[in-house]
Design a protein around this motif. Sequence first.
Motif, PDB file in Angstrom:
ATOM      1  N   ALA A  85       0.270  -1.557  -0.190  1.00 32.95           N
ATOM      2  CA  ALA A  85       0.168   0.247  -0.068  1.00 32.95           C
ATOM      3  C   ALA A  85       0.602   0.914  -0.064  1.00 32.95           C
ATOM      4  O   ALA A  85       0.472   2.121  -0.857  1.00 32.95           O
ATOM      5  N   GLY A  86       1.678   1.069   0.909  1.00 34.94           N
ATOM      6  CA  GLY A  86       2.700   2.290   1.007  1.00 34.94           C
ATOM      7  C   GLY A  86       3.318   2.374  -0.339  1.00 34.94           C
ATOM      8  O   GLY A  86       3.508   3.883  -1.096  1.00 34.94           O
ATOM      9  N   LEU A  88       2.070   1.754  -3.270  1.00 42.11           N
ATOM     10  CA  LEU A  88       1.192   2.101  -4.257  1.00 42.11           C
ATOM     11  C   LEU A  88       0.837   3.922  -4.135  1.00 42.11           C
ATOM     12  O   LEU A  88       0.821   4.503  -4.868  1.00 42.11           O
ATOM     13  N   ALA A  89       1.133   4.101  -2.729  1.00 41.24           N
ATOM     14  CA  ALA A  89       0.683   5.802  -2.237  1.00 41.24           C
ATOM     15  C   ALA A  89       1.903   6.315  -2.883  1.00 41.24           C
ATOM     16  O   ALA A  89       1.157   7.505  -3.689  1.00 41.24           O
ATOM     17  N   TYR A  90       3.461   6.254  -2.363  1.00 36.58           N
ATOM     18  CA  TYR A  90       4.086   6.835  -3.449  1.00 36.58           C
ATOM     19  C   TYR A  90       4.407   6.795  -5.118  1.00 36.58           C
ATOM     20  O   TYR A  90       4.452   8.194  -5.176  1.00 36.58           O
ATOM     21  N   THR A  91       3.208   5.939  -5.979  1.00 34.55           N
ATOM     22  CA  THR A  91       3.376   5.864  -7.321  1.00 34.55           C
ATOM     23  C   THR A  91       1.997   7.043  -7.580  1.00 34.55           C
ATOM     24  O   THR A  91       2.523   7.433  -8.305  1.00 34.55           O
ATOM     25  N   GLY A 228       4.820  11.864   4.752  1.00 28.69           N
ATOM     26  CA  GLY A 228       6.497  12.263   4.404  1.00 28.69           C
ATOM     27  C   GLY A 228       6.296  12.976   3.457  1.00 28.69           C
ATOM     28  O   GLY A 228       5.352  13.888   2.820  1.00 28.69           O
ATOM     29  N   MET A 229       7.612  13.256   3.079  1.00 27.42           N
ATOM     30  CA  MET A 229       7.769  14.395   1.912  1.00 27.42           C
ATOM     31  C   MET A 229       7.008  14.080   1.118  1.00 27.42           C
ATOM     32  O   MET A 229       6.035  15.256   0.179  1.00 27.42           O
ATOM     33  N   VAL A 230       6.565  13.396   0.026  1.00 33.02           N
ATOM     34  CA  VAL A 230       6.449  12.380  -0.758  1.00 33.02           C
ATOM     35  C   VAL A 230       5.102  12.649  -1.042  1.00 33.02           C
ATOM     36  O   VAL A 230       4.407  13.247  -2.018  1.00 33.02           O
ATOM     37  N   VAL A 231       4.682  11.792  -0.345  1.00 34.74           N
ATOM     38  CA  VAL A 231       2.880  11.724  -0.551  1.00 34.74           C
ATOM     39  C   VAL A 231       2.278  13.144   0.238  1.00 34.74           C
ATOM     40  O   VAL A 231       1.622  13.351   0.312  1.00 34.74           O
ATOM     41  N   THR A 280      -3.077   4.722   2.783  1.00 36.66           N
ATOM     42  CA  THR A 280      -1.948   5.056   3.871  1.00 36.66           C
ATOM     43  C   THR A 280      -2.874   5.456   5.990  1.00 36.66           C
ATOM     44  O   THR A 280      -2.326   5.801   6.153  1.00 36.66           O
ATOM     45  N   THR A 281      -3.788   5.126   5.682  1.00 37.06           N
ATOM     46  CA  THR A 281      -4.459   5.342   6.805  1.00 37.06           C
ATOM     47  C   THR A 281      -4.002   4.334   7.788  1.00 37.06           C
ATOM     48  O   THR A 281      -4.160   4.593   8.946  1.00 37.06           O
TER      49      THR A 281
END
Length: 431
Positions: A85-86, A88-91, A228-231, A280-281
Amino acid sequence: MRAVEELVVQPCPQCGVEVRGDRRFTVWCAACDWNVDPQGADEEKQSRLERRRRRMAQEYGERLLGQLAGEAGRPEGERPGRSAAGVLAYTIALLVHGVTLALLAGGLWLVIGDWGGFGMVPGLFLLALAATLRPRLNRLPAGAQVVSRGEAPELYALVDEVAAALGTRSVDVIVLDGQANASVTHLGVRHRVLTLGLPLWEVLSPQERIALLGHEFGHFTHGDTRHGMVVGTAYGSLTTWYYYLSPIENPTALEYLVSLLYLPPRWSITGVLMLLDLLTTRASQRSEYLADAAAARVGFTEAAAGLMDHLLVAESIDMTLYREVNARQMRSSGRVTAKDAEGLWEALAAHLRSVPESEHERRRRVSARRGHSVDATHPPTHLRRALLLRLPPAPASVTADAERTRGLAAELGDRRAAVALELVRDGLDQY
């Protein structure tokens, strides 16, 4: 300075049991929950997206509580950013930033390719849009009360000790402000900053302050994809899009037609936000629970639970601070001076010490009813407290004796006075 209890005794109008309470707080019945939540949940002021986020926080919080409570007292597990999931969230976050980059490139192409022509108009519009959607790194706010290592060696030594106990790097900067909160974040790309809100710091016991520091450094230890910085910056960009595409209140006929055209992209933005929430939750809530466990390890379970109780009455902290600030402003003769701000923190701490256990219990029950949390990314506070009490108690790895406590108070004296003066002079709106 001590708040005076105002005892009230009356029969419960619902079940008839004798009710004893403090008139300064909500009078309620512990036997049948009469008047336990007289205001009720204020969901009307929340958007549909916010209500959905809070329901999700409640559902995930309850699920994770049972899971983490059974993990032998030291719940660990996968780091949020390394899960599927992390990833995919970054993507998705990178795609969001890719759209911003495409707007920038398109604007530059139109401006440069049609310099002096009509194409510059949409080009400049795209450049302006890309500028508002750009990822923003954290910066210190103007006028921030920055405390240096040379100015507060005791405070930095305590912070360093808590960080070392949790196996993470300490902070580079400590900032004091007038909010009843605390946080850690990155300043720029690498520097770490700890913000301590004096209204919260001043009402905590020495050991509860260590638990607070342990919780904040627990975020660095266990990570949090959403912040985090990206998400995190992608959330900022999507929220800006959501704001731009929101319908206009009391629209004209033309504005109504434009709002209809905005519906498909607005639904798309809402869908992406909800998808990021789904991805992300769980990791974000797990990070909060693990940070609470870190608070208990460094500061002792009882201190961490006491911290949760103070978070539950954060509204009372804000109300008392507001009342004290207004009273001092009215007493001042024209220009507010340092003398007008004297005793502000002592009055706030005295009020919080006078909060009866019945009010803490009422807040816990209200939290359970409403699914109360600091915000939609946190597990409900009563669940966080329940996990702390289920974990095996362990001795505090960092302690604050009387000498250390006096040293901290002495070196922060001028800063405490400066923040108090700012609050009384400028009011709470600046924060």
